[in-house]
Design a protein around this motif. Structure first.
Motif, PDB file in Angstrom:
ATOM      1  N   TRP A 432       0.834  -1.205   0.000  1.00 30.48           N
ATOM      2  CA  TRP A 432       0.000   0.000   0.000  1.00 30.48           C
ATOM      3  C   TRP A 432       0.863   1.246   0.000  1.00 30.48           C
ATOM      4  O   TRP A 432       1.847   1.326   0.744  1.00 30.48           O
ATOM      5  N   ALA A 433       0.475   2.225  -0.823  1.00 31.54           N
ATOM      6  CA  ALA A 433       1.211   3.489  -0.861  1.00 31.54           C
ATOM      7  C   ALA A 433       0.309   4.718  -0.801  1.00 31.54           C
ATOM      8  O   ALA A 433       0.719   5.756  -0.279  1.00 31.54           O
ATOM      9  N   HIS A 467       2.839   2.618 -13.520  1.00 33.97           N
ATOM     10  CA  HIS A 467       2.801   1.901 -14.793  1.00 33.97           C
ATOM     11  C   HIS A 467       3.345   2.830 -15.870  1.00 33.97           C
ATOM     12  O   HIS A 467       2.920   3.980 -15.982  1.00 33.97           O
ATOM     13  N   THR A 469       3.182   3.098 -19.141  1.00 33.52           N
ATOM     14  CA  THR A 469       2.548   3.411 -20.433  1.00 33.52           C
ATOM     15  C   THR A 469       1.408   4.390 -20.251  1.00 33.52           C
ATOM     16  O   THR A 469       1.144   4.871 -19.160  1.00 33.52           O
ATOM     17  N   ARG A 470       0.740   4.646 -21.352  1.00 36.44           N
ATOM     18  CA  ARG A 470      -0.222   5.739 -21.304  1.00 36.44           C
ATOM     19  C   ARG A 470      -1.641   5.265 -21.024  1.00 36.44           C
ATOM     20  O   ARG A 470      -2.596   5.897 -21.439  1.00 36.44           O
ATOM     21  N   HIS A 471      -1.776   4.170 -20.310  1.00 39.75           N
ATOM     22  CA  HIS A 471      -3.114   3.736 -19.908  1.00 39.75           C
ATOM     23  C   HIS A 471      -3.789   4.844 -19.103  1.00 39.75           C
ATOM     24  O   HIS A 471      -3.132   5.660 -18.459  1.00 39.75           O
ATOM     25  N   GLY A 472      -5.057   4.788 -19.133  1.00 38.47           N
ATOM     26  CA  GLY A 472      -5.809   5.677 -18.268  1.00 38.47           C
ATOM     27  C   GLY A 472      -5.662   7.145 -18.626  1.00 38.47           C
ATOM     28  O   GLY A 472      -5.831   8.016 -17.788  1.00 38.47           O
ATOM     29  N   HIS A 474      -7.555   8.917 -19.970  1.00 36.50           N
ATOM     30  CA  HIS A 474      -8.818   9.627 -19.807  1.00 36.50           C
ATOM     31  C   HIS A 474      -9.269   9.661 -18.349  1.00 36.50           C
ATOM     32  O   HIS A 474     -10.315  10.187 -18.033  1.00 36.50           O
ATOM     33  N   ILE A 475      -8.485   9.081 -17.489  1.00 37.22           N
ATOM     34  CA  ILE A 475      -8.804   9.140 -16.057  1.00 37.22           C
ATOM     35  C   ILE A 475      -8.155  10.373 -15.468  1.00 37.22           C
ATOM     36  O   ILE A 475      -7.093  10.805 -15.910  1.00 37.22           O
ATOM     37  N   ARG A 476      -8.812  10.923 -14.438  1.00 40.87           N
ATOM     38  CA  ARG A 476      -8.234  12.079 -13.764  1.00 40.87           C
ATOM     39  C   ARG A 476      -6.784  11.765 -13.365  1.00 40.87           C
ATOM     40  O   ARG A 476      -6.466  10.640 -12.995  1.00 40.87           O
ATOM     41  N   ARG A 478      -3.380  11.081 -11.561  1.00 42.00           N
ATOM     42  CA  ARG A 478      -3.074  10.571 -10.237  1.00 42.00           C
ATOM     43  C   ARG A 478      -2.079  11.470  -9.537  1.00 42.00           C
ATOM     44  O   ARG A 478      -1.252  12.120 -10.165  1.00 42.00           O
TER      45      ARG A 478
END
Lengths: 503, 503
Positions: A432-433, A467, A469-472, A474-476, A478
């Motif tokens: 956990w972080a 991670h 790569t450019r996953h996410g 479209h997510i706010r 992090r």
């Protein structure tokens, strides 16, 4: 001159008229003065020609007083008292602090860890003593308790005292309170106060076979004024207008409840905490109303705690997130593990949960109504949680993310000052972080087992890399990584606590 | 004349133009006719000059067909086929039944017990075979799987196939689907169908590094039409427009999602189930829209299942009530006990939960994305729940009280036909009567341990008497007592099942 300690009670007893119905016909109050201040303190009739005015001074030094009454014997009585520093252990009444939290008048934070014994003061005295003994070993600091006796499954015995006097024909006279009953109730409030326990006084409730819940509006109004005049000078009083007020709404519509709040305000010079408790989970009172000091609710869906904070903008006390027990009524039969879980979840979302215990008993001696002895396993864990929180409390624990965005909608984490506590509940990550420090300061990190009640140093490991790569996309975005992570044993009901190393 | 079984696939392959971009420039469909019916079936380009039309007949007997195309080689091709009774085990596509439930086209009830392997068809073939072997022993009857590969933590490997063709410079050409990739995907859909498993096909998702999630609106539209034309004739297809569509909303606004639904409807002559899956718990698609057949959501607060049924009026599939596992992402680290609990809670409130498994693995072989092997403990209990429910299913299990009044807001109970199942979850009463029969018929009553997976006769005891006094006069009237009660061992995660004795 009388000397009392700050936040203790000064009581002035006067002799006055006893003919007619003094409860209705005689008025009395006193003005207490110090420096430029004057405090209006209502008096009350205590039976047999005796009238009383009770005063809880909130400041040291000399005070003077003078009475006012339409009865000549009670009017214009004056005197003075000297107020010394508070006794050790008396931190004064509890008030709202830091919007969502509580503190005593001297600033000591008050983390509410309440329990429930609705009708304990109406049980045989031996049983009441047992209740006080149990409270002395448990770590609860608030108790919900009713002025009136309770009629309900497992609650069929007659009360120790009638709360109102009986007339010649044996009928209760709801225009004449029974001072003996109130004196007994007060003595138990005082006993609680001496133990540092807040008396969350439930003024009305629907579970009644004597007629107390069916008094007229005017009788109710007088009852609220009388009770407040008698009890407001006890430092450990909270006002809870009702248990499950919504089950009384057909008899007492909303404007009456609003008025009861006003009557309490008018008769309580100290502004003790005021709230009201719902029955149906969809029937919360509108705690935004100005006269409500804090949210009091019954709701098992404790992950919604931050939602209630946001809705009402006040401290949230969830007094009934269901009770530990095994009776047929399913507000009273969750496991100890589940109630412990609900306490931690509530606390780590910025609220305060309440305890109750409802184990089937051959003589119907059930803690939730009658007090007596505890038979469950949650109460110890709740005491442990209290200890953990009190070790670090400053202003009160607020959610790490008040917007409750991922992951804080799923797990529960809170901060107070420089302490962070994260409770994983049913979640069991092995690392956990999130929510851990982002700087390179030195921290003590503890692994807490909420059931085993153990605290040990947590294993620190490097924070996982993002991670690459450019996953996410479209997510706010992090937040940046924490400076480190914690390795966890991968089982549920753990918590971690992060505090700066204190040299 | 070709003969196939009902709900199997008839495939017509034709040679046609291969110059230019046939995916864009050539249109093809066929009309299949039987008696007075005609069914419009879109064709598709399968590469290398081959065009195909796939047809899943829903009725036995002889059918004729004739093609229509702007390309002369593909136009006016006609023929006939003979359709025999369905193969044993093929009950036809799954449809909505009884408003909140599902059934195969032949009327066989379908109780959805799904799992999730988002990118399993993009893994090495040996791993894919392992997935199929695992599915053969587990009792899941639906699997969520993406057309596109996944880029995400634990998902960094390249896919087996590009889903679109690459141009001379090695760039993906989003105007040219890669038939090889689709053929492989279809083969795995067929393999699932042969095992009686529904393929819940996720058409778009945000976890992408190749550009599939950033195709233009027109390319998306063509993709939906192409995929539907290729796959609709597989009896076990469900359309899931997206995983976590709301994380793509900035690129693909709502009107595009609505349009995708329409394109699927236009190209799927069989009306396979259609839904779409949210990411944020507050971002459910408006499943009331007419083109949505069932509710697909992600939400851990499973006691709200009946609320979603009421809000949308359709079957509720909660595909992500969080996953069993131990990874850092906290949608993927609840305990097996908790996921089992959420399945039972969902099922006994009239919905259908979905499974996933996310245990940290040294080679990142995690079931939820890659398939392979199961490492957890919930899957067996979910199979047990499926068995329990299938033993009694008629139309589907609906909540005992759709209004979810006390006690059914706190515990979970459902009925189907003459079977009642009550799941106590975190509740542990030692006696229970609510929801039990009120007549004096003869009943088999079973005690079910949802974790130990045992079923044994429950101990029947007299129903508790009502409390004799007038408590609760202001509470809504209670139903009469049940004819009997069940004694329970007073521990959590038990259920009881009540069925009439069958002679």
């Amino acid at each position: 001159m009388t000397t009392i300690a700050q936040w203790d009670m000064f009581e002035l007893a006067l002799s006055g008229p006893s003919e007619g119905n003094p409860f209705l016909e005689v008025n009395l109050h006193a003005i207490f003065r110090q420096h430029g201040r004057s405090v209006h303190v209502p008096g009350f009739y205590d039976g047999e020609g005796t009238y009383k005015v009770r005063f809880m001074p909130d400041n040291i030094g000399e005070w003077t007083y003078e009475t006012r009454s339409g009865a000549a014997d009670l009017n214009g009585k004056s005197g003075s008292l000297s107020v010394s520093a508070p006794r050790s252990g008396n931190h004064g009444p509890v008030q709202v602090a830091n919007r969502f939290h509580f503190a005593h008048a001297d600033g000591t934070p008050f983390l509410s860890f309440g329990t429930t014994c609705y009708a304990w003061t109406h049980q045989p005295l031996a049983e009441q003593n047992k209740t006080l003994q149990t409270l002395a070993k448990a770590r609860f600091n608030k108790i919900r308790m009713g002025v009136f006796p309770k009629d309900y499954p497992y609650n069929v015995n007659e009360p120790l005292h009638d709360v109102y006097q009986r007339d010649a024909s044996g009928e209760l006279d709801f225009d004449r309170p029974n001072p003996e009953s109130f004196r007994h109730f007060e003595n138990q409030v005082k006993a609680l106060g001496d133990m540092g326990i807040q008396a969350d006084i439930i003024m009305l409730h629907p579970y009644d076979r004597w007629g107390y819940s069916a008094m007229s509006e005017e009788q109710d109004n007088r009852f609220f004024a009388y009770l407040t005049a008698r009890l407001a000078a006890y430092h450990n009083v909270w006002w809870s207008l009702a248990n499950e007020y919504d089950f009384l709404l057909d008899a007492k519509p909303m404007h009456q409840w609003d008025r009861y709040f006003h009557i309490i305000e008018e008769n309580d010079p100290y502004g003790h905490l005021r709230s009201i408790h719902n029955g149906d989970p969809d029937a919360n009172y509108d705690h935004r109303k100005a006269w409500v000091t804090h949210v009091c609710i019954q709701n098992w869906d404790v992950k919604r705690t931050a939602e209630w904070r946001a809705a009402y903008g006040k401290p949230v006390v969830n007094d009934e997130p269901e009770y530990e027990g095994n009776i047929v009524q399913c507000w009273g039969n969750i496991s100890a593990e589940e109630l412990t879980h609900r306490f931690w979840t509530t606390a780590m979302r910025g609220g305060y949960a309440g305890h109750g215990e409802t184990f089937s008993h051959p003589e119907d001696l059930i803690w939730w109504a009658k007090g007596g002895e505890l038979h469950g396993q949650a109460w110890k864990r709740i005491g442990f949680l209290r200890q953990i929180m009190e070790e670090s409390v400053r202003g009160g624990f607020d959610p790490i993310d008040p917007q409750m965005r991922f992951p804080w909608n799923r797990i529960s984490g809170a901060r107070d000052g420089d302490t962070t506590i994260i409770y994983f509940g049913e979640h069991q990550p092995v690392i956990w972080a999130s929510g851990l420090p982002q700087d390179d300061g030195e921290y003590d990190v503890d692994l807490i087992d909420t059931w085993a009640m153990t605290v040990e140093p947590a294993k620190i490991v490097p924070a996982p890399e993002n991670h690459p790569t450019r996953h996410g996309a479209h997510i706010r975005p992090r937040k940046p990584d924490a400076a480190f992570a914690v390795e966890l044993p991968g089982r549920p009901h753990l918590a971690i606590r992060i505090r700066p190393v204190r040299s």
